[in-house]
Design an enzyme around this catalytic site. Structure first.
Site, PDB file in Angstrom:
ATOM      1  N   HIS A 327      59.485  41.396  36.378  1.00 27.43           N
ATOM      2  CA  HIS A 327      60.925  41.258  36.626  1.00 27.43           C
ATOM      3  C   HIS A 327      61.797  41.400  35.403  1.00 27.43           C
ATOM      4  O   HIS A 327      63.011  41.297  35.503  1.00 27.43           O
ATOM      5  CB  HIS A 327      61.226  39.891  37.244  1.00 27.43           C
ATOM      6  CG  HIS A 327      60.891  39.815  38.684  1.00 27.43           C
ATOM      7  ND1 HIS A 327      61.771  40.194  39.661  1.00 27.43           N
ATOM      8  CD2 HIS A 327      59.759  39.423  39.316  1.00 27.43           C
ATOM      9  CE1 HIS A 327      61.202  40.026  40.845  1.00 27.43           C
ATOM     10  NE2 HIS A 327      59.980  39.563  40.660  1.00 27.43           N
ATOM     11  N   LYS A 515      76.817  35.851  37.638  1.00 23.06           N
ATOM     12  CA  LYS A 515      75.392  35.959  37.339  1.00 23.06           C
ATOM     13  C   LYS A 515      75.059  34.868  36.335  1.00 23.06           C
ATOM     14  O   LYS A 515      75.959  34.256  35.789  1.00 23.06           O
ATOM     15  CB  LYS A 515      75.064  37.343  36.760  1.00 23.06           C
ATOM     16  CG  LYS A 515      76.020  37.748  35.619  1.00 23.06           C
ATOM     17  CD  LYS A 515      75.834  39.191  35.172  1.00 23.06           C
ATOM     18  CE  LYS A 515      76.372  40.190  36.169  1.00 23.06           C
ATOM     19  NZ  LYS A 515      75.336  40.838  36.974  1.00 23.06           N
ATOM     20  N   ARG A 516      73.766  34.618  36.091  1.00 20.80           N
ATOM     21  CA  ARG A 516      73.432  33.630  35.080  1.00 20.80           C
ATOM     22  C   ARG A 516      74.061  34.008  33.732  1.00 20.80           C
ATOM     23  O   ARG A 516      74.256  35.179  33.439  1.00 20.80           O
ATOM     24  CB  ARG A 516      71.902  33.513  34.941  1.00 20.80           C
ATOM     25  CG  ARG A 516      71.261  32.704  36.046  1.00 20.80           C
ATOM     26  CD  ARG A 516      71.756  31.283  36.123  1.00 20.80           C
ATOM     27  NE  ARG A 516      71.342  30.502  34.977  1.00 20.80           N
ATOM     28  CZ  ARG A 516      70.279  29.700  34.958  1.00 20.80           C
ATOM     29  NH1 ARG A 516      69.551  29.528  36.041  1.00 20.80           N
ATOM     30  NH2 ARG A 516      69.964  29.033  33.858  1.00 20.80           N
ATOM     31  N   LYS A 521      73.474  39.788  29.357  1.00 18.71           N
ATOM     32  CA  LYS A 521      74.404  40.134  30.436  1.00 18.71           C
ATOM     33  C   LYS A 521      75.837  40.320  29.909  1.00 18.71           C
ATOM     34  O   LYS A 521      76.711  40.797  30.613  1.00 18.71           O
ATOM     35  CB  LYS A 521      74.357  39.071  31.534  1.00 18.71           C
ATOM     36  CG  LYS A 521      73.028  39.064  32.315  1.00 18.71           C
ATOM     37  CD  LYS A 521      72.989  37.933  33.326  1.00 18.71           C
ATOM     38  CE  LYS A 521      71.664  37.806  34.077  1.00 18.71           C
ATOM     39  NZ  LYS A 521      71.540  38.767  35.198  1.00 18.71           N
ATOM     40  N   THR A 623      70.794  42.284  41.377  1.00 18.24           N
ATOM     41  CA  THR A 623      71.012  42.353  42.826  1.00 18.24           C
ATOM     42  C   THR A 623      72.445  41.948  43.137  1.00 18.24           C
ATOM     43  O   THR A 623      72.973  42.312  44.182  1.00 18.24           O
ATOM     44  CB  THR A 623      70.045  41.427  43.597  1.00 18.24           C
ATOM     45  OG1 THR A 623      70.073  40.129  43.000  1.00 18.24           O
ATOM     46  CG2 THR A 623      68.632  41.975  43.587  1.00 18.24           C
ATOM     47  N   LYS A 627      75.330  43.314  46.064  1.00 25.84           N
ATOM     48  CA  LYS A 627      76.141  42.489  46.980  1.00 25.84           C
ATOM     49  C   LYS A 627      77.610  42.875  46.899  1.00 25.84           C
ATOM     50  O   LYS A 627      78.301  42.985  47.914  1.00 25.84           O
ATOM     51  CB  LYS A 627      76.007  41.003  46.630  1.00 25.84           C
ATOM     52  CG  LYS A 627      74.604  40.445  46.703  1.00 25.84           C
ATOM     53  CD  LYS A 627      74.549  39.048  46.041  1.00 25.84           C
ATOM     54  CE  LYS A 627      73.118  38.633  45.771  1.00 25.84           C
ATOM     55  NZ  LYS A 627      73.038  37.492  44.845  1.00 25.84           N
TER      56      LYS A 627
END
Ligand SMILES: *Cc1c(COP(=O)(O)O)cnc(C)c1O
Length: 782
Positions: A327, A515-516, A521, A623, A627
């Protein structure tokens, strides 16, 4: 559904004065009623699953979220229950108070939940196995701009969606400790099918509740010791998104649910066939990341020690049964356990790992593999056990989760394994379930889709959204689409007001990053861009800026200092733009509290712009991006993870792509000098300097200076600006400004882009992903 019968059963579980019932009482009664009504269906499906080849999804995390509304939707009884509630003078919406089951950190756990939903709906025999944590992911609040954590006691008011199955209890043995693993089963109802999957979550309990002798001797603490020590194993979810905690307790957790799940699989197989010879013909086990990889030696242990198999034969069976999903490319996440720790806690497992390692070395020798290569891929290297290497050796399939990610696995992270066994590698691009992520969370848009397509079979076949491309130039349809988006933005604004006490204006652009919180990120890059726009408005270089609300939702691991500093920085940027009369009506920054699945349902439906800005090559898939796309947002993002496939499907002209690509970074990184960008670009200099020039305050912690230093000087463990924020910054801001300008310049042209994203999101249904796993990895059928 028989409404009269429903009302009778439901009210029978409530106090006489129904209107005085608390949301928790209503939830409990509703859950129990639905579980009774569908108990037979679930029983039948369980029998069905055991009667053929099936697959088991082993995962430390299942981020299932709130069950109640989703279950009503997939069972096709949402509207009827809503009506029944109204007849009784109560409100289904009051169940919004019910806690989310947050038994996961982020994408990896949410993926597991989407997979179970899709498999149930596709009538596939897949069941999930995990841990029933007493405390899920912490609850977050924001105080004075800082993240505060609180425990999440998600079963405090009961858990009507689970059934305890004492008869399937398993004993788990560690050296010096034996505990019970007691299963709690949750049904996973399929949509428009009789199939029901089962999510079996194990809870740790003591073998002996309480030592009465000790108690009588007045040693009260000691009398409860065993209980506390046992329950510790399933007490908390580790709130870390992608790093190896390196904790003994975490290893205990991993072994706990691996051992319990395999024992369960073996028992059921033996009960049916009386032999384990054909086990590999009937079961396929998916290892969700390296967390359950200890299942490999555990299966071998059970086959050898309990069933009389030779080691060689047990290993051969393991190689057929297991499959491994990687992952992340983050090195921290490829778990490694110290040999002495494993030996101390699980001596027998340790000896089997040594045997597996020896078998690997012998295989490589026999195949003429160079010793250097064998040394790189062997399981035990020095005093560390490499779980990813064990998984690669003993799995029949290895997969990444988006095209680019699988390519990176082949080229670098798992390159040695790819060269040895290319046929094992597959790509399975992640997906999301359209039941929760549009049919449930965006009923308004779903109604429009159904009306235009003539039926709602797209909730089973998401590719049908493509048929809606023809409406992209239909003024009337676009107008309705815009109105729906506006309605969802207003609903979100109302919720933010109620939940966070913050005013937002639904007439502004909603630019959303959820998101986290993680450096890769790049939420910090987003914050810098807002500051850049602020300075640009102030100095006149940015004119006619369209009012925009920048919304963030993210939890940081409690011990991740930089991520927590970034949360504070975002909130400080928000304070600056709001306290300045020149910008307060143009820019708003909102950091919502306690981002979770239920909050995500509201956010994704309301987004105009989806921020997916990870450094190229770092986000395996994502993901969240899917969405937001499905709900009609354009992606403002890098060429990373599934963003690449999103753009392939929906067109680069309908999205906003910026920044260095993986192949660019390969050339840039060796020579990269963030200081020279800092010195040569005055705007970069200005926003980055804000960290230390007194513009913002970190409350005296020194954390902002630490961020600054990490960007310009690096740290002992990484080069300066490891995630390339400064390098991508100007292109990012320019692309963002173009995007926001496009929105106001021609709302219809922008809505057209949003619409086309929705129409082309069919590929990202987890139904597609699961159908592929079923056919090409698990070999299971409807
Ligand atoms: C989908 C989801 C995620 C994953 O988001 P990414 O943007 O892919 O990292 C994380 N948390 C929650 C609550 C989600 O619903």
């Amino acid at each position: 559904m028989d409404k009269e019968l429903f009302i009778e059963k439901f009210t029978g579980k409530l106090p006489k004065d129904i209107k005085s019932a608390s949301p928790q009482q209503l939830h409990d009664a509703l859950g129990k009623t639905v579980m009774e009504m569908f108990a037979d269906r679930w029983d039948n499906a369980r029998q069905q699953h055991l009667s053929k080849r099936r697959a088991a999804y082993l995962s430390m995390e299942f981020l299932v979220g709130r069950a109640v509304y989703n279950n009503l939707l997939v069972l096709g009884i949402y509207d009827e229950v809503d009506e029944a509630f109204r007849e009784l003078g109560i409100d289904l919406a009051s169940l919004e108070e019910i806690e989310d089951a947050a038994l996961g950190n982020g994408g990896l756990g949410r993926l597991a939940a989407c997979f179970l939903d899709s498999a149930a709906t596709l009538a596939l025999p897949l069941d999930g196995y995990g841990i029933r944590y007493k405390y899920g992911l912490f609850k977050q609040s924001i105080e004075d701009g800082f993240q505060k954590e609180d425990i999440d006691d998600w079963t405090r008011y009961g858990d009507p969606w689970s059934v305890r199955c004492d008869e399937d209890t398993v004993l788990i043995e560690y050296s010096g400790q034996t505990v019970k693993a007691v299963p709690y089963d949750m049904p996973v109802f399929g949509f428009r099918t009789e199939n029901v999957g089962t999510l079996r979550l194990w809870q740790a309990e003591p073998v002996k509740e309480f030592d009465f002798d000790l108690f009588n001797k007045q040693d009260y603490l000691e009398a409860s010791r065993e209980k506390i020590y046992a329950e510790d194993i399933s007490r908390v979810l580790y709130p870390n998104d992608d790093t190896d905690e390196g904790k003994k307790l975490r290893l205990k957790q991993q072994y706990f649910f691996s051992c319990a799940s395999l024992t369960d699989i073996i028992r059921k197989h033996k009960a049916r066939f009386g032999t384990l010879e054909n086990l590999a013909d009937y079961i396929s086990v998916q290892l969700n990341d390296t967390h359950p990889v200890i299942s490999i030696p555990e299966l071998i242990r059970q086959l050898v020690d309990n069933e009389g198999f030779t080691f060689e034969k047990a290993l051969e069976m393991a190689k057929k049964i297991f499959n491994y999903t990687n992952h992340t490319v983050m090195q921290e996440a490829l778990e490694k356990w110290r040999t002495d720790l494993v030996e101390e806690l699980l001596p027998r497992i340790y000896s089997i790992i040594i045997q597996i390692n020896e078998a690997l070395i012998a295989d490589m020798y026999a195949a003429g593999v160079q010793k250097e290569k064998t040394d790189r891929i062997k399981i035990i290297k020095g005093d560390l056990i490499h779980m990813a290497d064990m998984a690669c050796y003993a799995s029949s399939h290895i997969n990444g989760v988006a095209e680019i990610h699988t390519q990176i696995l082949k080229d670098s992270v798992l390159a040695d394994w790819f060269s040895l066994a290319p046929e094992k590698f597959r790509n399975e691009t992640n997906g999301i379930t359209q039941r929760r992520w549009i049919a449930l969370c965006n009923r308004e848009l779903s109604s429009l889709i159904t009306e235009l397509l003539g039926d709602d079979n797209w909730i089973n076949v998401l590719d049908r959204l493509r048929e809606l491309v023809k409406f992209a130039d239909d003024e009337n349809v676009l107008r309705r689409f815009i109105d729906i988006k506006q309605g969802k933005k207003q609903q979100l604004a109302d919720f933010i007001k109620a939940h966070d006490g913050i005013d937002t204006d639904a007439n502004t652009v909603f630019d959303i990053q959820i998101k986290r919180l993680h450096e890769y990120k790049r939420q910090l890059l987003n914050a810098f861009s807002i500051l850049w726009i602020y300075y640009g408005i102030k100095d006149g270089s940015i004119q006619d800026f369209t009012p925009t609300t920048f919304i963030f939702g993210a939890k940081s691991a409690p011990g991740y200092r930089r991520a927590k500093a970034i949360i504070k920085f975002i909130n400080e940027v928000g304070r600056i733009v709001s306290s300045d009369p020149d910008t307060r009506d143009l820019i708003k920054v909102v950091f919502v509290q306690n981002y979770n699945v239920s909050y995500a349902e509201k956010l994704v439906a309301a987004a105009d712009v989806s921020e997916q800005i990870s450094t190229a090559g770092t986000e395996a898939s994502g993901t969240g991006n899917m969405k937001l796309m499905l709900n009609g947002a354009v992606t403002l993002g890098t060429f990373d993870g599934a963003n690449i496939e999103i753009v392939q499907e929906a067109g680069e002209e309908n999205n906003y792509i910026f920044g260095a690509r993986v192949e660019d970074l390969e050339k840039i990184v060796p020579e990269y000098d963030s200081r020279s960008i800092f010195a040569n670009d005055p705007m970069v200099k200005k926003v980055v300097s804000s960290l230390i020039d007194g513009t913002v305050s970190d409350g005296g912690s020194g954390d902002f200076r630490e961020l600054y230093t990490a960007l310009l000087d690096g740290a002992s463990w990484h080069a300066p600006d490891h995630y390339y924020l400064l390098g991508d910054m100007r292109d990012y801001v320019e692309t963002k400004l173009r995007c926001i300008k496009d929105y106001s310049a021609d709302r219809h042209a922008f809505a057209r882009k949003q619409w086309l994203n929705m129409c082309n999101s069919g590929k990202f249904s987890s139904d597609r992903t699961i159908a592929d796993y079923a056919a090409n990895i698990w070999g299971i059928k409807q």
